[in-house]
Design a protein around this motif. Structure first.
Motif, PDB file in Angstrom:
ATOM      1  N   LEU A  26      35.653 -26.648  14.063  1.00 14.73           N
ATOM      2  CA  LEU A  26      36.562 -27.819  14.048  1.00 14.73           C
ATOM      3  C   LEU A  26      37.052 -27.665  12.600  1.00 14.73           C
ATOM      4  N   LYS A  27      35.961 -27.860  11.553  1.00 10.74           N
ATOM      5  CA  LYS A  27      36.437 -27.719  10.070  1.00 10.74           C
ATOM      6  C   LYS A  27      37.477 -26.539   9.907  1.00 10.74           C
ATOM      7  N   GLN A  28      37.366 -25.490  10.247  1.00 12.67           N
ATOM      8  CA  GLN A  28      38.089 -24.394  10.047  1.00 12.67           C
ATOM      9  C   GLN A  28      39.205 -24.291  10.472  1.00 12.67           C
ATOM     10  N   ALA A  29      39.459 -24.985  11.752  1.00 14.14           N
ATOM     11  CA  ALA A  29      40.811 -25.169  12.394  1.00 14.14           C
ATOM     12  C   ALA A  29      41.623 -26.273  11.697  1.00 14.14           C
ATOM     13  N   ALA A  30      40.995 -27.435  11.355  1.00 14.00           N
ATOM     14  CA  ALA A  30      41.705 -28.266  10.493  1.00 14.00           C
ATOM     15  C   ALA A  30      42.133 -28.182   9.255  1.00 14.00           C
ATOM     16  N   MET A  31      41.782 -26.728   8.572  1.00 18.46           N
ATOM     17  CA  MET A  31      42.278 -26.275   7.297  1.00 18.46           C
ATOM     18  C   MET A  31      43.848 -26.055   7.365  1.00 18.46           C
ATOM     19  N   ALA A  32      44.432 -25.735   8.535  1.00 16.09           N
ATOM     20  CA  ALA A  32      45.623 -25.387   8.734  1.00 16.09           C
ATOM     21  C   ALA A  32      46.443 -26.210   7.903  1.00 16.09           C
ATOM     22  N   TYR A 120      56.535 -18.763  15.927  1.00 18.58           N
ATOM     23  CA  TYR A 120      57.315 -20.249  15.604  1.00 18.58           C
ATOM     24  C   TYR A 120      58.408 -20.137  14.654  1.00 18.58           C
ATOM     25  N   ILE A 121      59.781 -20.854  14.871  1.00 16.50           N
ATOM     26  CA  ILE A 121      60.863 -20.703  13.977  1.00 16.50           C
ATOM     27  C   ILE A 121      60.690 -21.794  13.176  1.00 16.50           C
ATOM     28  N   GLU A 122      60.366 -21.534  11.961  1.00 13.86           N
ATOM     29  CA  GLU A 122      60.139 -22.812  10.836  1.00 13.86           C
ATOM     30  C   GLU A 122      61.554 -23.228  10.311  1.00 13.86           C
ATOM     31  N   CYS A 123      61.709 -24.510  10.732  1.00 13.04           N
ATOM     32  CA  CYS A 123      63.053 -25.054  10.223  1.00 13.04           C
ATOM     33  C   CYS A 123      62.887 -25.874   8.975  1.00 13.04           C
ATOM     34  N   GLU A 124      61.675 -26.153   8.810  1.00 21.42           N
ATOM     35  CA  GLU A 124      61.079 -26.616   7.486  1.00 21.42           C
ATOM     36  C   GLU A 124      60.419 -25.870   6.396  1.00 21.42           C
ATOM     37  N   SER A 125      59.952 -26.350   5.380  1.00 22.04           N
ATOM     38  CA  SER A 125      59.266 -25.405   4.268  1.00 22.04           C
ATOM     39  C   SER A 125      58.071 -24.756   5.130  1.00 22.04           C
ATOM     40  N   VAL A 126      57.903 -23.428   4.666  1.00 20.99           N
ATOM     41  CA  VAL A 126      56.937 -22.619   5.199  1.00 20.99           C
ATOM     42  C   VAL A 126      55.819 -22.803   4.459  1.00 20.99           C
ATOM     43  N   PRO A 127      54.703 -23.178   5.195  1.00 21.50           N
ATOM     44  CA  PRO A 127      53.267 -23.607   4.733  1.00 21.50           C
ATOM     45  C   PRO A 127      52.593 -22.617   3.932  1.00 21.50           C
ATOM     46  N   SER A 128      51.936 -22.793   2.930  1.00 18.02           N
ATOM     47  CA  SER A 128      51.352 -21.758   2.194  1.00 18.02           C
ATOM     48  C   SER A 128      50.454 -20.654   2.891  1.00 18.02           C
ATOM     49  N   ASP A 129      49.898 -21.238   4.198  1.00 18.89           N
ATOM     50  CA  ASP A 129      49.012 -20.435   4.749  1.00 18.89           C
ATOM     51  C   ASP A 129      49.638 -19.565   5.902  1.00 18.89           C
ATOM     52  N   TYR A 161      52.032 -18.302  14.213  1.00 16.90           N
ATOM     53  CA  TYR A 161      51.183 -19.640  14.385  1.00 16.90           C
ATOM     54  C   TYR A 161      50.247 -19.351  15.487  1.00 16.90           C
ATOM     55  N   SER A 162      49.550 -20.390  15.673  1.00 13.08           N
ATOM     56  CA  SER A 162      48.217 -20.464  16.412  1.00 13.08           C
ATOM     57  C   SER A 162      48.394 -21.513  17.398  1.00 13.08           C
ATOM     58  N   GLN A 163      48.243 -21.524  18.746  1.00  9.96           N
ATOM     59  CA  GLN A 163      48.207 -22.564  19.698  1.00  9.96           C
ATOM     60  C   GLN A 163      46.993 -22.832  20.416  1.00  9.96           C
ATOM     61  N   LEU A 164      46.658 -24.095  20.516  1.00 10.59           N
ATOM     62  CA  LEU A 164      45.225 -24.245  21.216  1.00 10.59           C
ATOM     63  C   LEU A 164      45.701 -25.198  22.536  1.00 10.59           C
ATOM     64  N   ASN A 165      45.338 -24.658  23.561  1.00 12.50           N
ATOM     65  CA  ASN A 165      45.477 -25.545  24.776  1.00 12.50           C
ATOM     66  C   ASN A 165      44.270 -25.936  25.502  1.00 12.50           C
ATOM     67  N   ARG A 175      47.788 -29.997  23.852  1.00 15.69           N
ATOM     68  CA  ARG A 175      48.255 -28.621  23.184  1.00 15.69           C
ATOM     69  C   ARG A 175      48.368 -29.179  21.555  1.00 15.69           C
ATOM     70  N   PHE A 176      48.107 -28.340  20.651  1.00 14.46           N
ATOM     71  CA  PHE A 176      48.059 -28.272  19.246  1.00 14.46           C
ATOM     72  C   PHE A 176      48.595 -26.921  18.648  1.00 14.46           C
ATOM     73  N   ILE A 177      49.056 -26.935  17.578  1.00 17.36           N
ATOM     74  CA  ILE A 177      49.907 -25.677  16.989  1.00 17.36           C
ATOM     75  C   ILE A 177      49.548 -26.133  15.736  1.00 17.36           C
ATOM     76  N   GLY A 178      49.316 -24.675  15.023  1.00 19.40           N
ATOM     77  CA  GLY A 178      48.924 -24.716  13.750  1.00 19.40           C
ATOM     78  C   GLY A 178      49.442 -23.637  12.814  1.00 19.40           C
ATOM     79  N   SER A 179      49.435 -23.764  11.778  1.00 23.20           N
ATOM     80  CA  SER A 179      50.303 -22.740  10.790  1.00 23.20           C
ATOM     81  C   SER A 179      49.587 -21.491  10.391  1.00 23.20           C
ATOM     82  N   LYS A 180      48.189 -21.570  10.634  1.00 24.47           N
ATOM     83  CA  LYS A 180      47.455 -20.577  10.261  1.00 24.47           C
ATOM     84  C   LYS A 180      47.194 -19.515  11.485  1.00 24.47           C
ATOM     85  N   ASP A 181      47.256 -18.419  11.271  1.00 25.37           N
ATOM     86  CA  ASP A 181      47.418 -17.308  12.366  1.00 25.37           C
ATOM     87  C   ASP A 181      46.268 -17.182  12.733  1.00 25.37           C
ATOM     88  N   GLY A 182      45.726 -17.389  14.314  1.00 19.02           N
ATOM     89  CA  GLY A 182      44.456 -17.458  14.307  1.00 19.02           C
ATOM     90  C   GLY A 182      43.537 -18.547  14.102  1.00 19.02           C
TER      91      GLY A 182
END
Length: 199
Positions: A26-32, A120-129, A161-165, A175-182
């Motif tokens: 969980l800590k790892q996933a929360a770092m996105a 994911y088509i990013e319409c905002e600024s691209v996250p650093s990760d 991006y990564s998605q968790l269902n 469902r969650f989506i995060g900017s860190k691949d995997g």
């Protein structure tokens, strides 16, 4: 205090190791750098006006923390996943789901956790990760290039991006989506290990 529930756990070694692995994941996933819940999805009839995307996502807030569920105190901090409408608290023996004033218990054997890679088509600024894998335009032509009929037609990055269902046969669908691949892979794997131990 009458509305406060206190839980006390003394897990065996195997359960404790699985639970600690879940907390680390969980800590790892929360770092996105970008973390959102998916409130709803919609199909686009004409992808020319949706940057080539066939499906649109309505995103909401999300939080992944080690802590305590609403109105519940345990002798150990637990993984808590919060979306706009649902809070899921993962205890050593079961999951508690909170929606508004209602709360229900979910057995791990009834919980499905799937991590998947999405573009994911990013319409905002691209996250650093985030990892940019392609590009598109706000308005696209039939061949996938920019539609020259539109003067204001910015180029948009497509990110991996990564998605968790998280779902149950009874209808839970969070469902969650995060900017860190995997970024959700370890969490889904840890939940699957807990599920297997409860069979």
């Amino acid at each position: 205090m009458r509305k406060l529930t206190v839980l006390f756990y003394e897990p065996d070694q195997v359960t404790n190791e699985l639970f600690e692995s879940l907390c680390r994941a969980l800590k790892q996933a929360a770092m996105a750098r970008k973390l959102k819940s998916i409130a709803s999805t919609a199909r686009y009839a004409d992808t020319k006006y949706s940057a080539g995307a066939g499906q649109g996502l309505k995103l909401g807030g999300a939080k992944l923390v080690l802590g305590h569920a609403p109105g519940v105190i345990a002798n150990v901090p637990v993984p808590v996943l919060t979306s706009d409408k649902t809070t899921l608290a993962f205890y050593p023996d079961r999951v508690l789901a909170f929606q508004g004033d209602a709360v229900g218990a979910i057995e791990y054997v009834n919980l499905s956790a799937v991590s998947s890679a999405v573009q994911y088509i990013e319409c905002e600024s691209v996250p650093s990760d985030a990892r940019v894998v392609d590009k598109t335009w706000h308005y696209v032509n039939k061949k996938g290039g920019p539609d020259r009929r539109f003067k204001n037609n910015p180029e948009l990055p497509i990110c991996a991006y990564s998605q968790l269902n998280l779902s149950t046969p009874d209808g839970l669908d969070v469902r969650f989506i995060g900017s860190k691949d995997g970024g959700f892979n370890a969490l889904a794997h840890a939940l699957s290990a807990v599920l297997a131990a409860h069979r």
